[in-house]
Enzyme design. Structure first.
Site, PDB file in Angstrom:
ATOM      1  N   HIS A 200      71.616  41.124  35.075  1.00  0.00           N
ATOM      2  CA  HIS A 200      71.629  40.583  33.716  1.00  0.00           C
ATOM      3  C   HIS A 200      72.010  39.110  33.654  1.00  0.00           C
ATOM      4  O   HIS A 200      71.575  38.405  32.760  1.00  0.00           O
ATOM      5  CB  HIS A 200      72.468  41.464  32.796  1.00  0.00           C
ATOM      6  CG  HIS A 200      71.712  42.696  32.434  1.00  0.00           C
ATOM      7  ND1 HIS A 200      71.743  43.826  33.226  1.00  0.00           N
ATOM      8  CD2 HIS A 200      70.820  42.949  31.463  1.00  0.00           C
ATOM      9  CE1 HIS A 200      70.924  44.718  32.711  1.00  0.00           C
ATOM     10  NE2 HIS A 200      70.351  44.224  31.635  1.00  0.00           N
ATOM     11  N   GLU A 442      61.017  53.619  31.373  1.00  0.00           N
ATOM     12  CA  GLU A 442      61.719  52.990  32.493  1.00  0.00           C
ATOM     13  C   GLU A 442      62.324  54.004  33.450  1.00  0.00           C
ATOM     14  O   GLU A 442      62.967  53.645  34.424  1.00  0.00           O
ATOM     15  CB  GLU A 442      62.781  52.015  31.977  1.00  0.00           C
ATOM     16  CG  GLU A 442      63.731  52.615  30.954  1.00  0.00           C
ATOM     17  CD  GLU A 442      64.697  51.576  30.374  1.00  0.00           C
ATOM     18  OE1 GLU A 442      64.837  50.487  30.926  1.00  0.00           O
ATOM     19  OE2 GLU A 442      65.334  51.903  29.359  1.00  0.00           O
ATOM     20  N   ASP A 466      64.059  48.678  35.295  1.00  0.00           N
ATOM     21  CA  ASP A 466      64.656  49.969  35.619  1.00  0.00           C
ATOM     22  C   ASP A 466      63.656  50.911  36.258  1.00  0.00           C
ATOM     23  O   ASP A 466      64.025  51.728  37.095  1.00  0.00           O
ATOM     24  CB  ASP A 466      65.280  50.605  34.369  1.00  0.00           C
ATOM     25  CG  ASP A 466      66.636  50.003  34.091  1.00  0.00           C
ATOM     26  OD1 ASP A 466      67.448  49.926  35.034  1.00  0.00           O
ATOM     27  OD2 ASP A 466      66.878  49.570  32.957  1.00  0.00           O
ATOM     28  N   CYS A 513      57.649  44.989  29.063  1.00  0.00           N
ATOM     29  CA  CYS A 513      58.715  44.029  28.733  1.00  0.00           C
ATOM     30  C   CYS A 513      59.681  43.804  29.892  1.00  0.00           C
ATOM     31  O   CYS A 513      60.680  43.120  29.745  1.00  0.00           O
ATOM     32  CB  CYS A 513      59.473  44.463  27.489  1.00  0.00           C
ATOM     33  SG  CYS A 513      60.348  46.013  27.699  1.00  0.00           S
TER      34      CYS A 513
HETATM   35  C1  PEP Z   1      63.787  47.078  31.933  1.00  0.00           C
HETATM   36  O1  PEP Z   1      64.513  47.940  32.402  1.00  0.00           O
HETATM   37  O2  PEP Z   1      62.734  46.687  32.465  1.00  0.00           O
HETATM   38  C2  PEP Z   1      64.146  46.447  30.651  1.00  0.00           C
HETATM   39  C3  PEP Z   1      63.268  45.754  29.993  1.00  0.00           C
HETATM   40  O3  PEP Z   1      65.392  46.585  30.185  1.00  0.00           O
HETATM   41  P1  PEP Z   1      66.752  46.010  30.840  1.00  0.00           P
HETATM   42  O4  PEP Z   1      66.375  44.949  31.818  1.00  0.00           O
HETATM   43  O5  PEP Z   1      67.558  45.503  29.698  1.00  0.00           O
HETATM   44  O6  PEP Z   1      67.350  47.219  31.465  1.00  0.00           O
HETATM   45 MG    MG Z   2      66.065  48.873  31.268  1.00  0.00          MG
END
Ligand code: PEP
Ligand code: MG
Length: 591
Positions: A200, A442, A466, A513
């Site tokens: 993150h 995911e 994920d 995404c």
């Molecule tokens: C993902 O898991 O690809 C996603 C878009 O969500 P995050 O990165 O917040 O887990």
């Molecule tokens: Mg995710």
């Protein structure tokens, strides 16, 4: 080791290029293992009592801090505070406390040194124990020793929320909770020992356009506070104490990078259309409402992922409905008629809700995360849904549910959505429930069940970060396995194909995404798979759009067909390089 010394005697560290751009500035060390940087000095006999007093005061301050954190932890997370309670007890344990004082007195050394010495001994005693519970306490000893040490040296290290200068943050690792406390406008760049591209910190850095080199292994050991460093986020390099010549060279590079960015940003406002006229929507991912500015700046067609959990982190208690409403309404209003896809709370996993109180879950990535948490805490979920429905009167809103692993979860979510709408209606509140609901795909089981999930939703959005983590069993934040984190892995391509086929058959929108969407080289594959929308960190938009303009939609389906026959990510990468390498290097050349 990822470290080298250049001809001019500078230290150069190599890490993962997590967010492009160059910054030059002073290092601010968030040294969580501060125990390592301690010097030893002798204390004269007459001052030993004062030294012991100083140590006791630091322990007392640490006890008070822990008590404060425990008291401020939301009731729901009280189980997690048991770790902190254990630490409180250990703080005054004879093994650490008593022996540290003894060492100061007997060896006439400074408190920091005594603490470092005793903590290392106690830690290794715990580590050699066969009882797994006691073995784990070695970690607690590290945390306690760090805490006392910080209070002894009076360092501000934990209080990253109070950084007042514009600095480059250097840390072993930054948890999302840490990141949520940082005044990001004060941060010029990030360097960490651990962490990968899709951690993150990496995502936030990219969205806020802060250069970042993560996973640099020895950064906290090689960089000292106030050292001048250069972070080259594009190349994944950090140069410590650069020579005058290097400084000039990087200042020029940084200038060129900024000019180039300004140029491609201007072009980025135009829609994304392939060479043969196929239009695809390019959206932005945001974590904080402030980031909406760069989404607009780069000409996105909307927000494809609004990660909402950051409003819940680094604070005591949960945000109120009105507080959430205000935040959402701000973003929605700025976006006008463009869609804003609000992802409901994706808490836990690597995003524990309260700072400094490590998760009680043994395996948080597989734990009470995302929708699992929300369904166990209907009050928290309802508050968020109410805020979204009310804010939806200001524009074009979609809801997206994270971590869906079974059909029941999406059915239950929709029921709760309906119940919330009914309640708001009864209260005579101003709200809008004409909202599309989507599932974030995911977890591999959601791919397998996509046809059934499709019957319950309006759209799919694929979260490849994920999906890769759970499919290939690769911790997305672990540097050791980051080389295996490959979006072009054939297993991932097959899953994407499965979802896009189901979406076509069921006539549902299919979006992506995850970070995969933000790399221009993936665009031909994603177009060929039939994605209707690609959402990415805003600063990736110009390059991806430029790539799309040079692709012919008619070429992409045969390309996907061929890619699906290949057995490795390397081979697919080779295929893409062969077909689009020239275009890519042209785009990169202008970068
Ligand atoms: C993902 O898991 O690809 C996603 C878009 O969500 P995050 O990165 O917040 O887990
Ligand atoms: Mg995710």
């Amino acid at each position: 080791m990822n470290m080298a010394v250049t001809d001019s005697g500078e230290t150069m560290l190599k890490g993962i290029s997590a967010s492009p751009g160059i910054c030059i500035g002073k290092a601010y060390l968030v040294d969580k293992e501060g125990v390592d940087v301690v010097e030893r000095y002798f204390i004269p006999e007459s001052k030993i009592r004062d030294e012991v007093k100083r140590f006791k005061a630091a322990v007392k301050k640490s006890t008070d801090e822990l008590r404060d954190i425990i008291e401020k932890t939301p009731e729901d997370f009280l189980q997690q505070t048991s770790i902190l309670e254990t630490q409180q007890v250990l703080l005054k344990d004879k093994m650490l406390y008593g022996r540290a004082i003894e060492t100061i007195e007997k060896e006439s050394v400074n408190a920091e040194w005594a603490l470092k010495k005793v903590a290392a001994e106690v830690k290794s005693t715990f580590q050699t124990m066969s009882d797994p519970y006691l073995k784990e306490r070695a970690e607690d000893i590290s945390h306690i020793a760090d805490r006392i040490m910080r209070n002894l040296v009076g360092a501000e290290q934990v209080d990253i929320g109070r950084i007042y200068k514009r600095v480059i943050l250097v840390a072993q690792d930054l948890s999302p909770a840490d990141t949520s406390q940082i005044r990001l406008d004060r941060i010029k760049g990030f360097v960490t020992d651990k962490g990968g591209k899709t951690s993150h910190t990496g995502i936030i850095a990219r969205t806020l356009e802060i250069p970042a080199v993560l996973g640099a292994d020895t950064a906290t050991a090689s960089i000292r506070n106030e050292d001048v460093i250069i972070v080259d986020g594009t190349a994944g390099k950090v140069i410590v104490s650069p020579s005058e010549r290097t400084l000039v060279e990087y200042e020029e590079r940084s200038m060129r990078y900024k000019q180039h960015k300004a140029a491609i940003t201007r072009k980025s406002r135009r829609p994304a259309k392939t060479a043969d006229g196929h239009r695809i929507r390019i959206m932005g991912n945001i974590e904080l409402s402030e980031e909406v500015v760069s989404v607009i700046n780069y000409g996105a067609d909307g927000i494809g992922l609004y990660r909402t959990e950051f409003q819940y982190m680094g604070r005591a208690g949960f945000p109120s409905e009105d507080e959430l409403y205000e935040k959402y309404a701000d973003v929605i209003e700025v976006m006008g008629t463009k869609p804003v896809t609000i992802r409901t709370l994706d808490i836990n996993g690597d995003k524990a809700i309260s700072p400094n109180n490590g998760s009680a879950e043994v395996n948080p990535a597989l734990g009470l995360r995302g929708i699992r948490y929300c369904l166990q805490r209907p009050d928290v979920f309802e508050t968020q849904l109410r805020a979204i429905l009310r804010a939806a009167t200001h524009g074009n809103v979609r809801i997206m549910i994270p971590m869906i692993s079974t059909c029941e979860e999406i059915i239950r979510s929709r029921q709760m959505f309906n119940e919330v709408a009914e309640a708001l209606d009864k209260e005579g509140a101003v709200f809008n429930s004409d909202i599309k609901i989507g599932a974030l795909i995911e977890v591999p089981s959601a791919v397998v069940m996509a046809d059934k999930i499709a019957d319950e939703i309006d759209f799919f959005s694929i979260g490849t970060n994920d999906l890769i983590q759970y499919t290939l069993a690769i911790d997305r934040g672990n540097r050791q396995v980051s080389h295996l984190f490959r979006p072009l892995d054939p297993a991932i391509l097959r899953l994407l194909k499965w979802v896009t086929d189901v979406a076509a058959e069921k006539n549902k929108g299919v979006y992506i995404c995850g970070e995969m969407a933000g790399y221009a080289i993936h665009a031909p594959i994603l177009l060929g798979l039939g994605m209707n929308e690609m959402s990415m960190n805003p600063q990736a938009i110009p390059t991806v759009k430029q790539m799309i303009r040079s692709i012919k939609m008619s070429d992409t389906q045969p390309l996907v067909k061929e890619a699906l026959r290949l057995a490795s990510a390397e081979k697919t990468f080779g295929l893409l390089q062969e077909a689009y390498g020239d275009v890519l290097s042209e785009i990169e050349r202008t970068e």
